[in-house]
Design an enzyme around this catalytic site. Structure first.
Site, PDB file in Angstrom:
ATOM      1  N   ASP A  34      -0.264  -0.690 -17.980  1.00  0.00           N
ATOM      2  CA  ASP A  34      -0.136  -1.675 -16.800  1.00  0.00           C
ATOM      3  C   ASP A  34       0.764  -2.694 -17.164  1.00  0.00           C
ATOM      4  O   ASP A  34       0.265  -4.043 -17.560  1.00  0.00           O
ATOM      5  CB  ASP A  34      -1.388  -1.942 -16.248  1.00  0.00           C
ATOM      6  CG  ASP A  34      -2.021  -0.711 -15.597  1.00  0.00           C
ATOM      7  OD1 ASP A  34      -1.721   0.293 -15.805  1.00  0.00           O
ATOM      8  OD2 ASP A  34      -3.315  -0.895 -15.506  1.00  0.00           O
ATOM      9  N   ASP A  38      -5.899   9.325 -18.904  1.00  0.00           N
ATOM     10  CA  ASP A  38      -5.911   7.771 -18.529  1.00  0.00           C
ATOM     11  C   ASP A  38      -7.228   7.047 -18.564  1.00  0.00           C
ATOM     12  O   ASP A  38      -8.351   7.939 -18.763  1.00  0.00           O
ATOM     13  CB  ASP A  38      -5.186   7.400 -17.086  1.00  0.00           C
ATOM     14  CG  ASP A  38      -5.036   5.927 -16.975  1.00  0.00           C
ATOM     15  OD1 ASP A  38      -4.885   5.059 -17.937  1.00  0.00           O
ATOM     16  OD2 ASP A  38      -4.816   5.613 -15.778  1.00  0.00           O
ATOM     17  N   GLU A  78     -10.242   4.268 -22.920  1.00  0.00           N
ATOM     18  CA  GLU A  78     -10.486   3.237 -24.033  1.00  0.00           C
ATOM     19  C   GLU A  78     -11.853   3.470 -24.328  1.00  0.00           C
ATOM     20  O   GLU A  78     -12.169   2.722 -25.219  1.00  0.00           O
ATOM     21  CB  GLU A  78     -10.086   1.771 -23.519  1.00  0.00           C
ATOM     22  CG  GLU A  78      -8.609   1.943 -23.461  1.00  0.00           C
ATOM     23  CD  GLU A  78      -7.946   2.374 -21.998  1.00  0.00           C
ATOM     24  OE1 GLU A  78      -6.876   2.738 -22.114  1.00  0.00           O
ATOM     25  OE2 GLU A  78      -8.879   2.626 -21.013  1.00  0.00           O
TER      26      GLU A  78
END
Length: 925
Positions: free
Chosen positions: A569, A446, A449
């Site tokens: 999300d 996670d 990015e």
């Protein structure tokens, strides 16, 4: 004064909502001319382009470009344009393996002086034709079979875009498009208008940690590829265009044209000829890497939550699912298991290792699995072994010769540089060490990015603790200053980052930081998550020879070869429920078919009704997981009685369909076929399917039509032509002569799922865990058009030892079965063709039942053959027929003959042996 007038005009244009960069007044330069072209040694063309008129808008033009064109396969054409004198950044060839263009030649002033404008010619392959003009240089790509132009880079006087522009930090190229083309792709983003690209919506590609509730903004992944579906004279054809470039970009789609504006790298286009949507994805994934093989259990149901504070809570969740008789295969931990949010650690108080190991022994014995989260950032901590070993191996991204300092959940941290071979080796070793500590069954990566709670160049604060344990953990507490001094931090062209033209270094790694061999974060930013997926996959593959399972938030071209994806999300709203379908379908096109959204929404609290409808839909996502935010109330499926009922119904059907889903996984792994796909993949000529974003297919034949609106107890469903059978009650059938919408009942606990004619799908009895469900007997569902007197149906089944690294035939641990059925001259026949039969025979799988839909029944003459030998004793075989019911009115004049569902039970046919059963069709007197 003149400059003031320009500013006033620009301001007026902005007020009026006119995109200055794409308006006709903002054309940049006069393009390039082709001054030489010749055959390349490897069979392609290589040419030289010279800028026609220099300008300084967004920087200086690169004066000479190398053009390289090659038909790399019969269905794939490559067009590569780069600086002719200097190597430029490209997606690393070791990360995404592909053919390299010819090396740059030394170019002298003399050779330029002697250059000339060559004659334009066509360069044809077996499916595509490359055509070019010389002055200005433009090119087009045409389909050889019908001459249709797929890409056309010409810029005419009236067009609101420029000819080819190529500067160090600004590249622009455009293509004309027919107004009635349907485009899909260019993600990752949340598209409020549905799966089709919508003219004048912004499409920015730059991996960013902003939640998926942000519409039309650059999200976690970057996929600069689109599929173009056209229907000319009722004949559909599809193709795809990939711009392999990891730099930030804006893509402007106007309905009749599309413009790329890229802030670095090269133009590296690949054109995939199709002509069907399925063949497009096949060709695309053959190039970027076939989707990863998933273990069987990955298609079971998953439960997660950020906020399982201790192990006893997790144990209670598992037991509560079992008590509620809701299927559950995988239990997850967000970072609650960690010691101070640090990767590869355990909280000794809340997740003591001896108790956690005992819990894992218990669930592993049951057949369940356990997955935990791993973020890329490694906490700066002198007593933290992972960090110390990372420092010793020099694995971190640098700024000014030191590891770049950022902040995420553990506080101050450094980011591993996965472009560095030493980092990949170190990361694999840390995975091994952690697996020895806790035998997890997969990893969830996670925040890759990469996400940073701070911006710019930061240092550890003096005299205060950061973070101090109070307030939200995502508030930056480092001492930071903005970095804007370099052109990499403040490029001349501003992409629409985060949907607000945010600085490209905002809340991420400073773009002037650098990776292995001096690679700038500016260039490599959007492949960070991809490179972490590759390293994680390699690390997991080295453990016990098992098939890796990785779930990654950030993705790029080729990520599907290593990882699954969830859509990040989302919000517990009806809109987000609807958006999840389009995002899921896009990722199938992107070559990442194992995808799903957080069921019931990540935050805030969903309503009970919404959670009912979400599990009904989510039970048919390829990746099916309930996940919730730390600050949200508990939303496991057993928390509401009504949701538990819907979960048992929908997941009960999913677990019966597991062999079908797993076979689709094999097809995805071998051909790239999306598991969940838009209806136009099967019904390519049905234009009403082109924008349909509220229904989808699993495979080619199973249609899912969820309720997506509050308070509704019915659903409007598009039925393409043919017969559609309700999988929850196979006596119910919808017959559609032509595509039309029909409103169906959909009470709170019901989702409409229909199986199309001419299909054979394998099902099992189901269960609460995939390991148990997998060993139950099979049923074959065979569908014919209602009332058919002639026809054929096909299906298949793939079985293997699902945790072995490779998913293939020929290993001795797999079996593949083709199923066929025909009805002809009053006879019905169903048979199989088995390849690699040993595995299925060793497992003892049997087919206990065959259900045939849409025919006239059984009159007699029933026969069974196994491996060519007749079975004489059929005393245990039972036949039954049930009339079909049609909620829709049959068209006038249709044959009113009675059609029935035929059940043939008590068969005991070994899956690993060829069988044939046949009977005479008709209704006994």
């Amino acid at each position: 004064m003149f400059s003031c007038r320009i500013l006033l005009v620009l301001l007026l244009l902005c007020i009026l909502g006119i995109d200055v960069a794409s308006s006709s007044s903002a054309k940049i330069g006069k393009g390039y001319r082709l001054i030489s072209i010749e055959n390349a040694p490897n069979g392609g063309l290589v040419g030289l382009l010279q800028v026609k008129q220099k300008n300084n808008i967004y920087g200086s033009d690169i004066p000479l470009l190398q053009l390289y064109v090659k038909h790399e396969t019969g269905t794939r054409l490559r067009v590569h344009i780069t600086d002719a004198k200097k190597q430029r950044w490209e997606v690393p060839y070791n990360l995404l393996p592909r053919e390299k263009p010819p090396a740059l030649k030394k170019i002298s002033g003399r050779s330029l002086k002697n250059s000339y404008t060559p004659e334009a010619k066509d360069y044809a392959g077996s499916e595509l034709i490359f055509t070019y003009t010389t002055d200005p240089f433009t090119f087009s790509v045409k389909r050889k079979s019908n001459g249709q132009t797929l890409f056309d880079s010409r810029s005419e006087e009236s067009d609101p875009y420029s000819d080819l522009v190529f500067k160090d930090q600004y590249l622009e190229i455009s293509t004309k498009l027919p107004k009635d083309a349907s485009l899909y792709g260019l993600g990752e983003n949340t598209q409020p208008h549905g799966i089709k690209l919508y003219p004048n919506d912004p499409y920015t590609l730059y991996t960013t940690d902003i939640s998926a509730i942000n519409l039309n903004a650059d999200l976690y992944g970057s996929h600069p590829v689109y599929m173009d579906l056209r229907n000319v004279n009722s004949e559909a054809s599809a193709h795809a265009v990939l711009l392999l470039n990891s730099n930030g970009m804006d893509v402007f789609y106007r309905g009749n044209s599309l413009t790329y504006k890229v802030i670095g790298g090269v133009f590296d286009f690949s054109f995939f000829s199709g002509p069907t949507p399925l063949s497009v994805v096949d060709q695309y994934t053959a190039f970027i890497g076939r989707p990863a093989a998933m273990p069987y259990w990955a298609f079971g149901f998953h439960q997660c939550r950020w906020g399982y504070h201790n192990l006893s809570v997790v144990e209670d969740v598992v037991e509560s699912y079992k008590k509620a008789k809701i299927p559950l295969d995988v239990i997850w931990n967000d970072d609650d298991h960690m010691d101070g949010h640090k990767d590869f650690t355990l909280n000794p108080t809340n997740y003591p290792r001896p108790k956690l190991l005992a819990f894992l022994d218990k669930i592993h014995a049951r057949g369940m699995k356990y997955i935990v989260i791993i973020d890329p950032g490694i906490g700066v901590n002198k007593s933290y072994g992972v960090y110390q070993r990372g420092l010793a191996n020099d694995v971190f991204i640098k700024y000014g010769g030191k590891p770049y300092l950022a902040q995420v959940w553990p506080g101050a941290l450094n980011f591993p540089d996965y472009l560095n071979p030493k980092t990949v080796e170190w990361w694999g070793d840390e995975i091994r060490r952690f697996h020895e500590l806790v035998p997890v069954d997969g990893l969830w990566i996670d925040m890759n990015e990469a996400s940073n709670f701070c911006t710019g160049l930061c240092t550890l604060p003096e005299g205060r603790i950061c973070p101090n344990g109070t307030g939200p953990g995502w508030i930056c507490c480092l001492d930071c200053k903005n970095v804007t001094a370099t052109k990499w931090d403040d490029p001349p062209y501003k992409i629409n980052a985060s949907g607000i033209q945010a600085p490209i270094g905002y809340k991420t790694i400073a773009t002037s930081a650098y990776h292995y061999n001096g690679v700038l974060e500016y260039d490599a930013h959007s492949i960070y998550g991809f490179s972490q997926s590759v390293a994680t996959h390699k690390g997991l593959q080295g453990l016990q020879g098992k098939r890796p399972f990785i779930l990654s938030r950030s993705t790029f071209v080729g990520s599907g070869h290593y990882a699954a994806h969830w859509t990040g999300d989302n919000k517990g709203t009806w809109d987000d429920l609807k958006y999840s379908i389009s995002t899921m379908l896009n990722f199938g096109i992107f070559g990442i078919p194992m995808v799903g959204s957080d069921i019931c929404g990540f935050y805030p609290a969903p309503t009970e009704e919404l959670c009912n409808r979400w599990i009904e839909l989510g039970a048919f996502y390829p990746f099916s997981r309930d996940h919730a935010n730390y600050y949200s109330p508990r939303q496991e499926l057993y928390q509401w009685k009504t949701v538990a009922i819907s979960a048992r119904n929908a997941l009960g059907m999913r677990y019966k369909l597991l062999p079908y889903l797993y076979t689709l996984n094999y097809e995805a792994h071998t051909t790239g076929s999306p598991i969940a796909r838009p209806l136009f993949f099967t019904f390519t000529n049905e234009t009403r399917c082109y924008g349909l974003s509220t229904q989808f297919l699993l495979g080619s034949s199973l249609m899912v039509s969820p309720v997506l609106n509050k308070g509704k107890r019915e659903v409007k469903v598009l039925f393409p032509p043919g017969s559609w059978y309700n999988v929850f009650d196979m006596t119910q059938v919808i017959v559609s002569k032509e595509s039309h919408f029909l409103t169906l009942d959909a009470p709170l606990h019901v989702i409409n799922v229909h199986l199309y004619q001419n299909a054979i799908i394998p099902m099992q009895r189901g269960g609460l865990i995939s390991k148990e469900a997998r060993m139950t007997p099979f049923t074959l569902i065979v569908t014919f058009p209602l009332g058919a007197t002639s026809g054929e149906a096909k299906g298949n089944l793939f079985l293997d030892e699902d945790e072995l690294p490779e998913m293939k035939l020929g290993s001795g641990y797999s079996t593949y079965v083709d199923f066929y059925a025909t009805v002809s001259k009053g006879m019905v026949k169903v048979w199989s063709d088995v390849k690699e039969n040993k595995f299925a025979l060793d497992k003892g799988w049997i087919i206990e039942k065959v259900t045939v839909l849409g025919l006239k029944g059984i009159r007699g003459a029933f026969e069974i053959n196994i491996d060519g030998n007749p079975v004489d004793d059929i005393s245990k075989v039972e036949f039954s027929t049930t009339d079909h019911k049609n909620p829709d009115k049959l068209e006038e004049g249709r044959d009113k003959m009675k059609s029935v569902m035929v059940d043939v039970q008590g068969l005991n046919l070994p899956v690993g042996k060829n069988f044939a059963i046949s009977w005479e069709m008709g209704i006994k007197a």
